[in-house]
Design an enzyme around this catalytic site. Structure first.
Site, PDB file in Angstrom:
ATOM      1  N   ASP A   9      -2.748  -8.284  -7.773  1.00 14.71           N
ATOM      2  CA  ASP A   9      -2.471  -8.693  -6.395  1.00 14.71           C
ATOM      3  C   ASP A   9      -3.293  -9.934  -6.037  1.00 14.71           C
ATOM      4  OD1 ASP A   9      -1.802  -8.660  -3.675  1.00 14.71           O
ATOM      5  OD2 ASP A   9      -3.386  -7.208  -3.199  1.00 14.71           O
TER       6      ASP A   9
ATOM      7  N   GLU B 228     -13.260  -8.583  -8.571  1.00 16.10           N
ATOM      8  CA  GLU B 228     -13.187  -9.439  -7.382  1.00 16.10           C
ATOM      9  C   GLU B 228     -14.101 -10.638  -7.619  1.00 16.10           C
ATOM     10  OE1 GLU B 228     -11.426  -9.782  -4.474  1.00 16.10           O
ATOM     11  OE2 GLU B 228     -12.709 -11.544  -4.305  1.00 16.10           O
TER      12      GLU B 228
ATOM     13  N   SER C  17      -6.758  -1.853  -1.383  1.00 11.65           N
ATOM     14  CA  SER C  17      -6.256  -1.130  -2.568  1.00 11.65           C
ATOM     15  C   SER C  17      -7.347  -0.300  -3.269  1.00 11.65           C
ATOM     16  CB  SER C  17      -5.578  -2.107  -3.529  1.00 11.65           C
ATOM     17  OG  SER C  17      -6.403  -3.216  -3.806  1.00 11.65           O
TER      18      SER C  17
ATOM     19  N   HIS D  46       0.815  -1.213   0.000  1.00  9.46           N
ATOM     20  CA  HIS D  46       0.000   0.000   0.000  1.00  9.46           C
ATOM     21  C   HIS D  46       0.850   1.264   0.000  1.00  9.46           C
ATOM     22  CE1 HIS D  46      -3.574  -2.645   1.451  1.00  9.46           C
ATOM     23  NE2 HIS D  46      -3.414  -2.675   0.153  1.00  9.46           N
TER      24      HIS D  46
HETATM   25  N1  SAM Z   1      -5.709  -5.949  -3.587  1.00  9.52           N
HETATM   26  C1  SAM Z   1      -6.374  -6.090  -2.309  1.00  9.52           C
HETATM   27  C2  SAM Z   1      -5.800  -5.064  -1.351  1.00  9.52           C
HETATM   28  O1  SAM Z   1      -4.627  -4.724  -1.435  1.00  9.52           O
HETATM   29  O2  SAM Z   1      -6.567  -4.585  -0.506  1.00  9.52           O
HETATM   30  C3  SAM Z   1      -6.242  -7.468  -1.731  1.00  9.52           C
HETATM   31  C4  SAM Z   1      -6.578  -8.565  -2.675  1.00  9.52           C
HETATM   32  S1  SAM Z   1      -6.396 -10.183  -2.044  1.00  9.52           S
HETATM   33  C5  SAM Z   1      -4.695 -10.382  -1.884  1.00  9.52           C
HETATM   34  C6  SAM Z   1      -6.756 -11.135  -3.485  1.00  9.52           C
HETATM   35  C7  SAM Z   1      -8.231 -11.142  -3.865  1.00  9.52           C
HETATM   36  O3  SAM Z   1      -8.386 -11.689  -5.170  1.00  9.52           O
HETATM   37  C8  SAM Z   1      -9.103 -11.989  -2.952  1.00  9.52           C
HETATM   38  O4  SAM Z   1     -10.128 -11.186  -2.427  1.00  9.52           O
HETATM   39  C9  SAM Z   1      -9.678 -13.083  -3.864  1.00  9.52           C
HETATM   40  O5  SAM Z   1     -11.009 -13.414  -3.548  1.00  9.52           O
HETATM   41  C10 SAM Z   1      -9.606 -12.423  -5.224  1.00  9.52           C
HETATM   42  N2  SAM Z   1      -9.480 -13.316  -6.394  1.00  9.52           N
HETATM   43  C11 SAM Z   1      -8.930 -14.554  -6.461  1.00  9.52           C
HETATM   44  N3  SAM Z   1      -8.857 -14.958  -7.750  1.00  9.52           N
HETATM   45  C12 SAM Z   1      -9.352 -13.930  -8.498  1.00  9.52           C
HETATM   46  C13 SAM Z   1      -9.495 -13.713  -9.908  1.00  9.52           C
HETATM   47  N4  SAM Z   1      -9.107 -14.638 -10.792  1.00  9.52           N
HETATM   48  N5  SAM Z   1     -10.019 -12.542 -10.331  1.00  9.52           N
HETATM   49  C14 SAM Z   1     -10.413 -11.593  -9.432  1.00  9.52           C
HETATM   50  N6  SAM Z   1     -10.292 -11.740  -8.096  1.00  9.52           N
HETATM   51  C15 SAM Z   1      -9.771 -12.890  -7.643  1.00  9.52           C
END
Ligand code: SAM
Length: 329
Positions: free
Chosen positions: A203, A154, A136, A19
């Protein structure tokens, strides 16, 4: 597939690195007059409660943002003013530097954003009053101006619902679009963006081994479609070949495409397994993570050069803590 919930990890040391970097990127990229399209391929729920069940159960923020804040109050005044990292984590003398820690500008921006979301914390600077932690999407949205667009993806049904609800409350209309779609696939449809300026955060949870491969092929495809976009990838540094290969692959693809890159890592503790008093193996949890950025702004290296030693100083759990900052192209 869907066991990962970012709520368990919100505000951990990996989020501090990710972040702070994201804020430095957004701050620079939104200074120009031309519209910016921001695409967050794996958005999470957008906002998290640090006093909620998930975060309290895992306690990861206590070794992340909460530790960053509380440890900054225990650094002796001189080290705090210099912003220098002493060899060991400073002994606790809480009165010494309560408000005088000389935060690196990128960390100061991160804390300012937390203050905006937590009025009580803003008044008191007491980590106990830090209740809301931004994911994010909320960080990205904070920097947008009227001409910019934010696309959020998401897949998790519950997190998608929370994200959609959290974004709706902002009342920003069509400037921010939330979709329950595969972010790796969706990215293709937005590149190149209309005004030819884009920032992408990729991410994933790396819950599945295939995520590592999907990240590198998604980035290769994105750079082919739109070579001048800024692409930021977060990844865990864990004892797994795919995790070590990923930054190497990203470096190769950026170099082959003639694009500049920057790679920052933050380690807070040893990755070695230990034994508890009963002789049971204890896994260390996540010891380190990295951010790999293709086409970074020229300001990012200096931003992180100042912020990373402070993250190490304040987040170190043992003598294996450290950072790396590497760039090329
Ligand atoms: N970027 C966020 C942050 O920094 O606050 C955190 C994201 S977290 C590490 C990863 C997220 O990706 C999870 O909520 C998961 O449910 C979602 N996810 C998993 N596979 C995905 C995909 N193929 N496309 C979109 N989201 C996905």
């Amino acid at each position: 597939m869907f066991s990962y919930r970012h709520a368990f990890h919100a505000g951990n040391h990996a989020d501090v690195l990710k972040h702070t970097t994201l804020i430095a990127l957004m701050k620079y990229l939104t200074q120009k007059d031309t519209a910016l399209t921001v695409i967050d391929t794996h958005a999470g729920a957008g906002l998290y409660r640090l006093d909620g069940d998930y975060t309290e159960t895992s306690g990861e923020a206590s070794q992340g943002i909460l530790k960053l804040l509380s440890a900054s109050k225990t650094v002796p005044v001189q080290a705090a003013r210099a912003g220098a990292a002493p060899k060991n984590v400073a002994p606790a003398t809480p009165d010494a530097a309560a408000s005088s820690y000389a935060w690196a500008p990128a960390l100061q921006d991160y804390l300012n954003l937390l203050r905006d979301l937590n009025p009580h914390f803003a008044q008191t600077s007491d980590p106990l009053h830090l209740k809301i932690y931004p994911g994010s999407p909320f960080i990205e949205q904070k920097f947008l101006s009227g001409r910019d667009k934010l696309k959020l993806f998401e897949l998790h049904p519950t997190d998608y619902k929370s994200l959609a609800g959290n974004i709706e409350q902002l009342g920003v209309g069509r400037q921010v679009v939330v979709a329950r779609e595969d972010g790796f696939e969706a990215l293709k449809t937005f590149l190149p963006p209309p005004a030819r300026r884009a920032m992408v955060l990729c991410d994933p949870s790396y819950e599945m081994k295939t995520d590592y491969l999907r990240v590198s092929s998604c980035m290769a495809d994105a750079v082919k479609r739109f070579a001048t976009g800024t692409y930021a990838v977060w990844y865990p540094i864990i004892p797994r070949p795919e995790a070590h290969d990923l930054p190497r692959k990203l470096k190769t693809l950026a170099s082959k495409a003639g694009r500049s890159w920057l790679h920052a890592t933050l380690t807070v503790k040893s990755s070695k397994l230990t034994l508890d008093p009963e002789g049971e193996v204890v896994r260390p949890g996540l010891p380190a993570s990295g951010m790999f950025i293709i086409n970074p702004p020229h300001t990012l290296k200096a931003d992180l050069q100042a912020a990373l030693p402070q993250m190490v100083q304040l987040l170190a759990q043992d003598r294996h803590a450290g950072f790396t900052l590497d760039h090329g192209g």
